[in-house]
Design a protein around this motif. Structure first.
Motif, short mmCIF file in Angstrom:
data_model
loop_
_atom_site.label_atom_id
_atom_site.label_comp_id
_atom_site.label_asym_id
_atom_site.label_seq_id
_atom_site.Cartn_x
_atom_site.Cartn_y
_atom_site.Cartn_z
N ARG A 81 1.68 7.13 -6.74
CA ARG A 81 0.22 7.25 -6.63
C ARG A 81 -0.45 6.74 -7.90
O ARG A 81 -1.36 5.89 -7.84
CB ARG A 81 -0.13 8.72 -6.38
CG ARG A 81 -1.59 8.99 -6.05
CD ARG A 81 -1.82 10.47 -5.72
NE ARG A 81 -1.38 11.35 -6.81
CZ ARG A 81 -0.33 12.19 -6.73
NH1 ARG A 81 0.39 12.28 -5.66
NH2 ARG A 81 -0.02 12.93 -7.77
N SER A 94 0.81 -1.22 0.00
CA SER A 94 0.00 0.00 0.00
C SER A 94 0.85 1.27 0.00
O SER A 94 0.35 2.35 -0.24
CB SER A 94 -0.94 0.01 1.21
OG SER A 94 -0.18 0.05 2.41
N HIS A 95 2.14 1.13 0.28
CA HIS A 95 2.99 2.32 0.25
C HIS A 95 4.14 2.14 -0.74
O HIS A 95 4.36 1.04 -1.26
CB HIS A 95 3.51 2.66 1.66
CG HIS A 95 4.61 1.77 2.15
ND1 HIS A 95 4.37 0.58 2.81
CD2 HIS A 95 5.96 1.90 2.07
CE1 HIS A 95 5.53 0.02 3.14
NE2 HIS A 95 6.51 0.80 2.69
N GLU A 137 1.02 10.91 3.42
CA GLU A 137 -0.17 10.40 2.75
C GLU A 137 -0.19 10.97 1.34
O GLU A 137 0.02 12.16 1.14
CB GLU A 137 -1.44 10.86 3.48
CG GLU A 137 -1.48 10.44 4.94
CD GLU A 137 -2.44 9.30 5.20
OE1 GLU A 137 -3.37 9.11 4.41
OE2 GLU A 137 -2.23 8.60 6.19
N THR A 153 -0.86 4.68 -1.40
CA THR A 153 -1.55 5.71 -0.61
C THR A 153 -0.61 6.45 0.32
O THR A 153 -0.99 7.44 0.93
CB THR A 153 -2.69 5.08 0.22
OG1 THR A 153 -2.14 4.05 1.05
CG2 THR A 153 -3.76 4.49 -0.69
N GLU A 154 0.64 5.98 0.42
CA GLU A 154 1.59 6.61 1.33
C GLU A 154 3.00 6.44 0.78
O GLU A 154 3.31 5.43 0.14
CB GLU A 154 1.48 5.93 2.70
CG GLU A 154 2.01 6.74 3.87
CD GLU A 154 1.63 6.10 5.21
OE1 GLU A 154 0.95 6.77 6.00
OE2 GLU A 154 2.02 4.94 5.45
#
Length: 178
Positions: free
Chosen positions: A116, A85-86, A176, A122-123
């Protein structure tokens, strides 16, 4: 025209390795680095990276080593790696003679866009040597937050340099990505 104008981004290839090693070393080590503000010359001697290190980054799956050129010259680079997710941001260097003129902000923004839009991250995460307050402040002004989460500096592994002090560690910074 500002120094951030008219730059192009592309993915690094093995043919870029020597130029990238030279760029990273010039931004962080030795007397050449002192003309810019990102120098680590007072806290670390020895190398920042080497050919093998750059080749490994280029070959890393789910990652991009971005080369930034202006007028055919490599002027900056950064590594962005997809980690679920990052994304992780590293190997960031701007030629010392161009530092302080906005190019770093442009490169950081492009890395965030890649993470992104390319991966849906998302991070963004990065680690910064905790004694580098000026550098941490630069990232805080760009929306990164200090986490207080520390990892040890690899003392004894000269691939990362020869420390000139005994209190070095890395702090995780996160942002973020909207």
């Amino acid at each position: 025209m500002g120094t951030a104008a008219a730059v192009t981004f592309r993915d690094a290839t093995d043919a870029d390795v020597d130029a990238l090693v030279d760029l990273v070393e010039s931004a962080y080590r030795g007397d050449s680095s002192r003309t810019g503000w990102t120098t680590e010359a007072d806290i670390l001697e020895g190398q920042r990276t080497d050919r093998q290190g750059v080749l490994e980054v280029i070959a890393t799956p789910d990652s991009r080593l971005l080369v930034v050129e202006r007028d055919g010259r490599v002027v900056a680079c950064c590594h962005v790696e997809h980690r679920g997710s990052h994304a992780y941001f590293g190997m960031f260097a701007v030629s010392p003679d161009l530092q302080g003129a906005g190019l770093g902000k442009v490169v950081l923004a492009e890395a965030e866009r890649v993470a992104r839009e390319g991966w849906g991250a998302t991070e963004m995460h990065m680690t910064v040597i905790s004694v580098r307050e000026d550098l941490i402040d630069f990232y805080v002004r760009r929306g990164y937050r200090r986490t207080g989460r520390m990892t040890p500096f690899p003392y004894g592994d000269e691939r990362f340099g020869v420390p000139q002090r005994d209190d070095l560690r890395f702090e995780l910074l996160t942002k973020e990505l909207g």
